[in-house]
Design an enzyme around this catalytic site. Sequence first.
Site, PDB file in Angstrom:
ATOM      1  N   ALA A  76      41.939  37.516  40.795  1.00  0.00           N
ATOM      2  CA  ALA A  76      41.904  38.776  40.046  1.00  0.00           C
ATOM      3  C   ALA A  76      40.501  39.393  40.193  1.00  0.00           C
ATOM      4  CB  ALA A  76      42.306  38.546  38.600  1.00  0.00           C
ATOM      5  N   SER A  77      39.877  39.825  39.118  1.00  0.00           N
ATOM      6  CA  SER A  77      38.639  40.602  39.256  1.00  0.00           C
ATOM      7  C   SER A  77      37.428  39.798  39.689  1.00  0.00           C
ATOM      8  CB  SER A  77      38.330  41.325  37.942  1.00  0.00           C
ATOM      9  OG  SER A  77      39.204  42.418  37.773  1.00  0.00           O
ATOM     10  N   VAL A  78      37.529  38.471  39.745  1.00  0.00           N
ATOM     11  CA  VAL A  78      36.462  37.702  40.387  1.00  0.00           C
ATOM     12  C   VAL A  78      36.350  38.133  41.851  1.00  0.00           C
ATOM     13  CG1 VAL A  78      35.668  35.378  40.989  1.00  0.00           C
ATOM     14  CG2 VAL A  78      36.744  35.793  38.766  1.00  0.00           C
ATOM     15  N   SER A  79      37.421  38.731  42.390  1.00  0.00           N
ATOM     16  CA  SER A  79      37.414  39.251  43.754  1.00  0.00           C
ATOM     17  C   SER A  79      36.371  40.341  43.965  1.00  0.00           C
ATOM     18  CB  SER A  79      38.789  39.830  44.112  1.00  0.00           C
ATOM     19  OG  SER A  79      39.830  38.891  43.974  1.00  0.00           O
ATOM     20  N   LYS A  80      35.991  41.039  42.917  1.00  0.00           N
ATOM     21  CA  LYS A  80      35.107  42.198  43.082  1.00  0.00           C
ATOM     22  C   LYS A  80      33.769  41.836  43.713  1.00  0.00           C
ATOM     23  CE  LYS A  80      37.009  45.340  39.589  1.00  0.00           C
ATOM     24  NZ  LYS A  80      38.255  44.659  39.255  1.00  0.00           N
TER      25      LYS A  80
END
Length: 349
Positions: A76-80
């Site tokens: 999820a937003s750890v991908s950013k």
Amino acid sequence: MKAIWLLGVLLMTTGDASAATRESIIDAWMRDYTGRVPGASVLVLRDGAPVFQRSYGLADLEAGVVASSTTNYRLASVSKQFTAASLLLLAEDGALSVDDPVKRWLPSLPAAADGITLRHLLSHTSGLVDYEDLVPAEQTRQVHDADVLRLLEHEDRLYFPAGSDYRYSNSGYALLALVVERASGQRYATFLQERIFTPLGMTATRAREDDGPAVTDRAYGYSRVEGHWQRTDQSTTSAVLGDGGIYSSLEDLARWDAALYDDRLLSATSRALAFAPATATPEPDVAHYGFGWRLQGGMQWHSGESIGFRNVLLRFPAQRVTVIVLSNRDAPEPYALARRIAGLWDARP
């Protein structure tokens, strides 16, 4: 259990514990992830070496597959942080500048976007409308990064003038993935693989695409529905890659963490940009946002939440401690747990 909790509080205060004691405390804290339930994987790194690594529960309830250090969870937003790193790599190449107007790369955006730069997208100060609010409620087809652009092409408005405020924006990071494609001439998933994952030995990490390589050792997401675990692995926004579409494991994320301490991937200048406080935020435990990173004192971190997954990665570079908790369930959000675990090694912001 109360005795274990009190011991944990004491150790978070004193930082004095044996490895066996810490293991017992963390196992107790992870009891709800144990058994035939959606699981979690926990890693603590100190000076680059794993001082605690353990997985709990199941990565796939239906097949009975246990979670492990090689289980790949949807970040999820750890991908950013990977999207931000891609932009910084292209800036090092001279292919773009973080101060480029976004419309240099995505000219079909409406006039409202004229003042937005890539820096604004990276730091959540663009004012772009949230694409999730633009997807029709009845839509079942998955949205992709290119669809986010098409949705925003019809929204000639911003929440605020670019650079004047902070608002966390998945829209901005979806557009950044498209910028990576246009500046590099490669698909975003291919760029990640060739420029980040393969060089770092993150051999199983993937930006998941239906027509791309399969995610190996894959965890499936679940939600608690009427007292039972129900597979809720994908939503209409799960195919958007730039804001949250990467799958990775403890073992691969340890390699990523190591690369953030030296020049093996990003230059010292680029790493300083990623971790510089680009903008103040009103969010709890987020004094500032950098480029793909939340910043709180001496802590660099990010959480990730999507349907069926809750994750967090905490870095304490001064103490050389990193805590990662990945889980394939809709609740609870593991940030507070990761902070408690970090306290066992006396790591604090």
